[in-house]
Design an enzyme around this catalytic site. Structure first.
Site, PDB file in Angstrom:
ATOM      1  N   ASP A   1       1.891   1.355  10.095  1.00 16.46           N
ATOM      2  CA  ASP A   1       1.539   1.754   8.736  1.00 16.46           C
ATOM      3  C   ASP A   1       0.439   2.809   8.859  1.00 16.46           C
ATOM      4  O   ASP A   1      -0.726   2.477   9.080  1.00 16.46           O
ATOM      5  CB  ASP A   1       1.072   0.522   7.959  1.00 16.46           C
ATOM      6  CG  ASP A   1       0.635   0.871   6.536  1.00 16.46           C
ATOM      7  OD1 ASP A   1       0.464   2.059   6.245  1.00 16.46           O
ATOM      8  OD2 ASP A   1       0.453  -0.076   5.740  1.00 16.46           O
TER       9      ASP A   1
ATOM     10  N   LYS B   1      -0.491   8.264   0.837  1.00 14.72           N
ATOM     11  CA  LYS B   1      -1.842   8.738   0.546  1.00 14.72           C
ATOM     12  C   LYS B   1      -2.005  10.262   0.689  1.00 14.72           C
ATOM     13  O   LYS B   1      -1.762  10.969  -0.264  1.00 14.72           O
ATOM     14  CB  LYS B   1      -2.851   7.946   1.377  1.00 14.72           C
ATOM     15  CG  LYS B   1      -2.945   6.495   0.856  1.00 14.72           C
ATOM     16  CD  LYS B   1      -4.257   5.824   1.159  1.00 14.72           C
ATOM     17  CE  LYS B   1      -4.477   4.630   0.254  1.00 14.72           C
ATOM     18  NZ  LYS B   1      -4.174   3.331   0.875  1.00 14.72           N
TER      19      LYS B   1
ATOM     20  N   TYR C   1      -4.431  -4.275   5.821  1.00 11.06           N
ATOM     21  CA  TYR C   1      -4.062  -4.035   4.418  1.00 11.06           C
ATOM     22  C   TYR C   1      -2.788  -3.194   4.404  1.00 11.06           C
ATOM     23  O   TYR C   1      -2.720  -2.150   5.057  1.00 11.06           O
ATOM     24  CB  TYR C   1      -5.175  -3.305   3.655  1.00 11.06           C
ATOM     25  CG  TYR C   1      -4.748  -3.002   2.239  1.00 11.06           C
ATOM     26  CD1 TYR C   1      -4.751  -4.002   1.268  1.00 11.06           C
ATOM     27  CD2 TYR C   1      -4.271  -1.739   1.881  1.00 11.06           C
ATOM     28  CE1 TYR C   1      -4.307  -3.737  -0.020  1.00 11.06           C
ATOM     29  CE2 TYR C   1      -3.834  -1.469   0.597  1.00 11.06           C
ATOM     30  CZ  TYR C   1      -3.856  -2.478  -0.351  1.00 11.06           C
ATOM     31  OH  TYR C   1      -3.404  -2.220  -1.620  1.00 11.06           O
TER      32      TYR C   1
ATOM     33  N   TYR D   1      -7.568  -3.763  -9.475  1.00 15.83           N
ATOM     34  CA  TYR D   1      -8.229  -5.043  -9.203  1.00 15.83           C
ATOM     35  C   TYR D   1      -9.210  -5.422 -10.307  1.00 15.83           C
ATOM     36  O   TYR D   1     -10.264  -5.991 -10.045  1.00 15.83           O
ATOM     37  CB  TYR D   1      -8.938  -5.000  -7.832  1.00 15.83           C
ATOM     38  CG  TYR D   1      -8.026  -4.484  -6.748  1.00 15.83           C
ATOM     39  CD1 TYR D   1      -7.013  -5.295  -6.226  1.00 15.83           C
ATOM     40  CD2 TYR D   1      -8.130  -3.175  -6.276  1.00 15.83           C
ATOM     41  CE1 TYR D   1      -6.147  -4.817  -5.266  1.00 15.83           C
ATOM     42  CE2 TYR D   1      -7.258  -2.692  -5.315  1.00 15.83           C
ATOM     43  CZ  TYR D   1      -6.279  -3.515  -4.816  1.00 15.83           C
ATOM     44  OH  TYR D   1      -5.418  -3.034  -3.870  1.00 15.83           O
TER      45      TYR D   1
HETATM   46  C1  LIG Z   1      -3.195   2.336   0.503  1.00 17.05           C
HETATM   47  C2  LIG Z   1      -2.411   1.698   1.561  1.00 17.05           C
HETATM   48  C3  LIG Z   1      -1.158   1.113   1.285  1.00 17.05           C
HETATM   49  C4  LIG Z   1      -0.580   1.037  -0.109  1.00 17.05           C
HETATM   50  O1  LIG Z   1      -0.321   2.287  -0.659  1.00 17.05           O
HETATM   51  P1  LIG Z   1      -0.180   2.443  -2.247  1.00 17.05           P
HETATM   52  O2  LIG Z   1       0.223   3.872  -2.429  1.00 17.05           O
HETATM   53  O3  LIG Z   1      -1.523   2.121  -2.820  1.00 17.05           O
HETATM   54  O4  LIG Z   1       0.863   1.480  -2.685  1.00 17.05           O
HETATM   55  C5  LIG Z   1      -0.461   0.549   2.343  1.00 17.05           C
HETATM   56  N1  LIG Z   1      -0.948   0.575   3.595  1.00 17.05           N
HETATM   57  C6  LIG Z   1      -2.132   1.149   3.900  1.00 17.05           C
HETATM   58  C7  LIG Z   1      -2.596   1.171   5.309  1.00 17.05           C
HETATM   59  C8  LIG Z   1      -2.903   1.713   2.899  1.00 17.05           C
HETATM   60  O5  LIG Z   1      -4.094   2.244   3.197  1.00 17.05           O
END
Ligand SMILES: *Cc1c(COP(=O)(O)O)cnc(C)c1O
Length: 431
Positions: free
Chosen positions: A252, A281, A155, A23
């Site tokens: 997610d 992550k 997000y 960013y």
């Molecule tokens: C970080 C994150 C993403 C994206 O993952 P990247 O490895 O950065 O592409 C998607 N969803 C959630 C909930 C996240 O915290």
């Protein structure tokens, strides 16, 4: 360019001239800290910043380094796999680390999730999840089901489909108006269970069932969209409404997975299982980039019935063996200890340590859940001032918007945790 060792000053100059940061503008306007190495919960800096050469990492490198840095078991897993092969293509070939990881993920995630797509990053895993859902409905003869429903404040990543379900006020929607797929949004989920909000979820799903492919949400904790928590009961409401109206449910769990909220997956807090789940992550303990999209047999069968009966996605580094081997080791390390007790310990420590922030002027709220501590201000944080204040305490934080927050590695000892909390309080005071 001569192959001489770079001085820290050289590196920072080259960084500024050539390297994008998350960013960030180009060229960069603020100087990043140069990290020389990391071990346990400590980042070692190449040159002192505000009198510190070592910082306790409060961020787990954005939710990922749950076991800390330079972990002997993870290092050994990487070394061992490196001696065999660091990568081979996954088209027409397979390998033990990829297969073992997939089987492990099926074993530890909620029961009906059965199939695993291993890909390179969280955003890509969300792209794959969306593709799975859209293709499922197209393949079973309901091609009008193409849209996604989510709640605000979310997000899901920075590539195209994920951006379309991120909070529309986060800036990206305005920037890309007319180009992003137009998804459906309901307001942010309230912290506590409210029947009127539950009814809004049910009504919206019912009203748009013909065009909805899936509901996608971050369960229990909305991370980078605002660090908000909500009642797990809403997940059950979503599950029931999705079942009633032929809509798929995607969780997610890229941020919440692997114990961060106190249960292995946040879905477990409501005993609800999704049709599709994204992980990333902490999957590799913060060592390498890898993510996974899991789906049920039903989703896969739908796709297989189509005119094009395959899932048309295949990243070059799919199921990368090095990342998969480390991910297996990271999961083993996690499950071989009383991780729930560790997360509870973090929760108690953060509650106690962050309480003083609640008394500060300019602080709107302090909230803690599992290994996540959040101080929300009543104004936009001054990133430079907040970062400096935390660094002076020997702590690394990365505030954003009106938030100073931490999710420390699970191995953070009590004294270090106290220091992390002091760092957050200092950042909140200065920011
Ligand atoms: C970080 C994150 C993403 C994206 O993952 P990247 O490895 O950065 O592409 C998607 N969803 C959630 C909930 C996240 O915290």
């Amino acid at each position: 360019m001569p192959d001489l060792p770079f001085s820290p000053a050289d590196l920072l100059r080259l960084d500024r001239e050539h390297v994008w940061h998350p960013y960030g503008p180009m060229p960069g306007r603020t100087e990043p800290l140069l990290v020389e190495s990391a071990s346990g919960v400590r980042l070692r800096l190449a040159r002192p910043a505000f009198g510190r050469t070592e910082l306790i990492d409060g961020m787990s490198s954005w939710w990922s380094a749950i076991h800390g840095y330079n972990h002997p078991v993870l290092n050994e897993a990487a070394r061992e796999q490196l001696g065999r092969m660091s990568h081979v293509m996954f088209g027409g070939l397979t390998h033990e680390p990829g297969v073992r990881l997939a089987a492990k993920l099926v074993e530890i995630t909620p029961e009906p999730l059965r199939h695993v797509f291993l890909c390179d990053s969280g955003s890509v895993s969300v792209e794959v999840a969306v593709k799975m859902c859209l293709q499922h409905w197209r393949s079973v003869g309901r091609p009008a089901k193409q849209r996604l429903l989510t709640w605000r404040g979310g997000y899901h990543g920075d590539t195209w489909q994920p951006m379309s379900v991120c909070d529309p006020e986060g800036g990206m929607h305005e920037l890309w108006q007319g180009l992003l797929p137009r998804q459906l949004f309901v307001p942010e989920p309230p912290v506590a269970y409210e029947e009127t909000y539950a009814q809004l979820l049910r009504d919206t799903i019912a009203r748009h069932a013909d065009e909805l492919a899936a509901v996608i949400v971050e369960p229990v904790v909305q991370g980078a969209g605002g660090m908000r928590f909500h009642a797990p009961e809403y997940l059950r409401v979503l599950r029931e409404a999705c079942d009633a109206h032929d809509v798929l449910l995607v969780f997610d769990e890229i941020a919440t997975g692997f114990g961060r909220t106190g249960t292995l997956f946040a879905a477990g807090q409501a005993s609800v299982s999704p049709d599709v789940m994204c992980l990333g992550k902490a999957l590799t303990g913060g060592y390498l980039t890898m993510a996974a999209t899991l789906c049920t047999a039903g989703v896969a069968e739908g796709i297989s019935r189509g005119e094009v009966p395959v899932l048309a996605h295949g990243p070059t580094f799919m199921a990368n063996p090095l990342a998969a081997a480390v991910a297996c080791a990271s999961i083993d390390v996690l499950l071989s200890q009383d991780w729930q007790a560790e997360v509870k310990r973090l929760e108690a420590g953060l509650r106690e340590g962050l309480a003083p922030a609640g008394e500060l002027p300019g602080v709107r709220e302090v909230r803690v859940l599992g290994g996540i501590g959040v101080v929300q201000l009543d104004h936009e944080v001054s990133m430079a001032a907040a970062t400096e204040a935390a660094v002076r305490e020997g702590v690394w934080v990365r505030p954003f918007r009106d938030l100073v927050y931490v999710m420390p590695p699970y191995v953070t000892g009590d004294e270090d945790l106290e220091r992390v909390a002091r760092g957050v309080c200092a950042a909140a005071r200065a920011g």
